[in-house]
Scaffold this active site. Structure first.
Site, PDB file in Angstrom:
ATOM      1  N   ASN A   1       0.924  -1.321   0.041  1.00  0.00           N
ATOM      2  CA  ASN A   1       0.034  -0.233  -0.212  1.00  0.00           C
ATOM      3  C   ASN A   1       0.650   1.308   0.226  1.00  0.00           C
ATOM      4  O   ASN A   1       1.740   1.538   1.251  1.00  0.00           O
ATOM      5  CB  ASN A   1      -1.060  -0.091   1.218  1.00  0.00           C
ATOM      6  CG  ASN A   1      -1.619   1.209   1.069  1.00  0.00           C
ATOM      7  OD1 ASN A   1      -2.034   2.064   0.331  1.00  0.00           O
ATOM      8  ND2 ASN A   1      -2.390   1.547   2.335  1.00  0.00           N
TER       9      ASN A   1
ATOM     10  N   SER B   1       2.712  -2.394  10.783  1.00  0.00           N
ATOM     11  CA  SER B   1       3.980  -2.290  11.035  1.00  0.00           C
ATOM     12  C   SER B   1       4.577  -3.447  11.138  1.00  0.00           C
ATOM     13  O   SER B   1       5.806  -3.878  11.362  1.00  0.00           O
ATOM     14  CB  SER B   1       4.187  -1.590  12.380  1.00  0.00           C
ATOM     15  OG  SER B   1       3.762  -0.405  12.885  1.00  0.00           O
TER      16      SER B   1
ATOM     17  N   GLY C   1       1.307   1.963  11.026  1.00  0.00           N
ATOM     18  CA  GLY C   1       2.465   3.219  10.709  1.00  0.00           C
ATOM     19  C   GLY C   1       3.039   3.753  12.230  1.00  0.00           C
ATOM     20  O   GLY C   1       3.905   4.824  12.177  1.00  0.00           O
TER      21      GLY C   1
ATOM     22  N   GLU D   1      -6.052  -4.946  10.425  1.00  0.00           N
ATOM     23  CA  GLU D   1      -4.928  -4.208  10.259  1.00  0.00           C
ATOM     24  C   GLU D   1      -5.816  -2.798  11.621  1.00  0.00           C
ATOM     25  O   GLU D   1      -6.246  -2.116  11.572  1.00  0.00           O
ATOM     26  CB  GLU D   1      -5.476  -2.951   9.404  1.00  0.00           C
ATOM     27  CG  GLU D   1      -4.739  -3.876   8.306  1.00  0.00           C
ATOM     28  CD  GLU D   1      -4.314  -2.512   7.218  1.00  0.00           C
ATOM     29  OE1 GLU D   1      -2.676  -2.841   6.960  1.00  0.00           O
ATOM     30  OE2 GLU D   1      -4.443  -1.752   6.722  1.00  0.00           O
TER      31      GLU D   1
ATOM     32  N   LYS E   1       0.277   4.342  -0.261  1.00  0.00           N
ATOM     33  CA  LYS E   1      -0.641   5.779   0.081  1.00  0.00           C
ATOM     34  C   LYS E   1      -0.548   6.705  -1.049  1.00  0.00           C
ATOM     35  O   LYS E   1       0.082   5.997  -2.147  1.00  0.00           O
ATOM     36  CB  LYS E   1      -0.081   6.032   1.736  1.00  0.00           C
ATOM     37  CG  LYS E   1      -0.547   4.306   3.147  1.00  0.00           C
ATOM     38  CD  LYS E   1      -0.303   4.717   3.854  1.00  0.00           C
ATOM     39  CE  LYS E   1      -0.533   3.194   4.458  1.00  0.00           C
ATOM     40  NZ  LYS E   1      -0.363   3.951   5.935  1.00  0.00           N
TER      41      LYS E   1
ATOM     42  N   GLU F   1      -6.945   4.981   7.455  1.00  0.00           N
ATOM     43  CA  GLU F   1      -7.370   6.869   6.780  1.00  0.00           C
ATOM     44  C   GLU F   1      -8.718   6.666   6.421  1.00  0.00           C
ATOM     45  O   GLU F   1      -8.419   8.351   6.898  1.00  0.00           O
ATOM     46  CB  GLU F   1      -5.780   6.272   6.259  1.00  0.00           C
ATOM     47  CG  GLU F   1      -4.336   5.687   7.346  1.00  0.00           C
ATOM     48  CD  GLU F   1      -3.312   5.299   6.985  1.00  0.00           C
ATOM     49  OE1 GLU F   1      -3.290   5.644   5.067  1.00  0.00           O
ATOM     50  OE2 GLU F   1      -2.531   5.574   7.094  1.00  0.00           O
TER      51      GLU F   1
ATOM     52  N   HIS G   1      -9.874   1.308   4.173  1.00  0.00           N
ATOM     53  CA  HIS G   1      -8.524   1.545   5.231  1.00  0.00           C
ATOM     54  C   HIS G   1      -8.759   2.711   5.980  1.00  0.00           C
ATOM     55  O   HIS G   1      -9.676   3.346   5.980  1.00  0.00           O
ATOM     56  CB  HIS G   1      -7.700   2.665   4.261  1.00  0.00           C
ATOM     57  CG  HIS G   1      -6.160   2.487   5.087  1.00  0.00           C
ATOM     58  ND1 HIS G   1      -5.697   3.172   5.766  1.00  0.00           N
ATOM     59  CD2 HIS G   1      -5.010   0.667   4.510  1.00  0.00           C
ATOM     60  CE1 HIS G   1      -4.670   3.009   6.516  1.00  0.00           C
ATOM     61  NE2 HIS G   1      -4.034   1.260   5.448  1.00  0.00           N
TER      62      HIS G   1
HETATM   63  P1  PGA Z   1       2.603   0.265   7.655  1.00  0.00           P
HETATM   64  O1  PGA Z   1       0.956   0.604   7.326  1.00  0.00           O
HETATM   65  O2  PGA Z   1       2.869  -0.418   7.168  1.00  0.00           O
HETATM   66  O3  PGA Z   1       3.267   1.133   7.717  1.00  0.00           O
HETATM   67  O4  PGA Z   1       1.313   0.026   9.538  1.00  0.00           O
HETATM   68  C1  PGA Z   1       0.472  -0.289   6.791  1.00  0.00           C
HETATM   69  C2  PGA Z   1      -1.364   0.464   6.143  1.00  0.00           C
HETATM   70  O5  PGA Z   1      -1.782   1.400   6.728  1.00  0.00           O
HETATM   71  O6  PGA Z   1      -1.785  -0.724   5.199  1.00  0.00           O
END
Ligand code: PGA
Length: 249
Positions: A9, A212, A172, A166, A11, A96, A94
């Protein structure tokens, strides 16, 4: 056996030119990862990378879609358009987008129905917030997100689905969930899917972990027979790091 799936991903990172350079770097690095399906999710503006020669090694996902096919929806992109660009998958729900764009379970449900209506494979992201975790609400939250997000999906269309667990507190932050926690939540998710569509359909669906993930922790996650792959954010932006994760997935 469900074939493992790893999703990058990106982003809001990388231009179309940077995306083409990325796939050219990545393709030779993942030759030894043929056992794993690799899906790249660039931003809309870089999805054209699906048609560069090195891109053929990979499947592509969009990070979002609108639920209508066409119309007066300024700034939006439909499932039909994504299919025409060469997308196979689309990430839906997601955290976000839930948090920053106000998407709720009913909007997410409309998007999943739109995606499956066009044969696009949705990757539904679910997971509890830090507060919900503290209050011991994980099971309740993921069950609700599944029930509402997947309302009206037929067992035929369920075959297109992937679920990504997730936990919001792990995204993150550098603090991934423990393999034990992930295993337990994945069992809960699988039980919900079995209840909805029966074991035959549910046992074929892949459930990923995201939050992460890095080259050092991925093996511990995918050792569980309940973890069918990973969704990677930050650690996917460098092709060498992502390739390491893919080879270990
Ligand atoms: P990350 O993000 O690996 O940076 O924790 C995962 C995600 O948002 O799908």
């Amino acid at each position: 056996m469900r074939r493992h799936l790893i999703v990058a991903n990106w982003k809001m990172h990388k231009t179309a030119v940077e995306a083409a350079a990325y796939v050219r770097r990545l393709a030779p690095l993942v030759r030894q990862a043929a056992h794993t399906e690799i899906v790249l999710a660039p931003p809309f503006t870089a999805l054209s990378v699906a048609s560069v020669p090195a891109g053929r090694r990979f499947a592509f996902a969009a990070q979002n879609l609108h639920w209508e096919d066409a119309g007066a929806f300024t700034g939006e992109v439909s499932a039909r358009m994504l299919v025409a660009l060469g997308c196979t998958y689309v990430i839906v729900g997601h955290s976000e987008r839930r948090r920053l764009c106000g998407e709720d379970d009913s909007v997410i449900n409309k998007k999943i129905l739109a995606a499956t209506g066009h044969g696009l494979r949705p990757i539904l992201c679910i997971g509890e917030s830090p507060a919900e975790r503290r209050q011991g609400q994980t099971t309740r939250v993921v069950t609700r997100q599944l029930q509402k997000g997947l309302r009206g999906i037929t067992s035929q269309d369920a075959r297109l689905l992937t679920i990504a667990y997730e936990p919001v507190w792990a995204i993150g932050t550098g603090i991934a969930a423990s393999p034990e926690h992930i295993h337990a939540v994945h069992l809960t998710i699988r039980a919900c899917l079995v209840k909805k569509w029966g074991a035959r359909v549910a046992n074929r669906m892949r459930i990923l972990y995201g939050g992460s993930v890095n080259p050092d922790n991925v093996v511990a996650f995918v050792q569980s027979p309940e973890v069918d792959g990973v969704l990677v954010g930050g650690a996917c932006l460098d092709p060498r790091t992502f390739a390491k994760i893919a080879r270990r997935c």
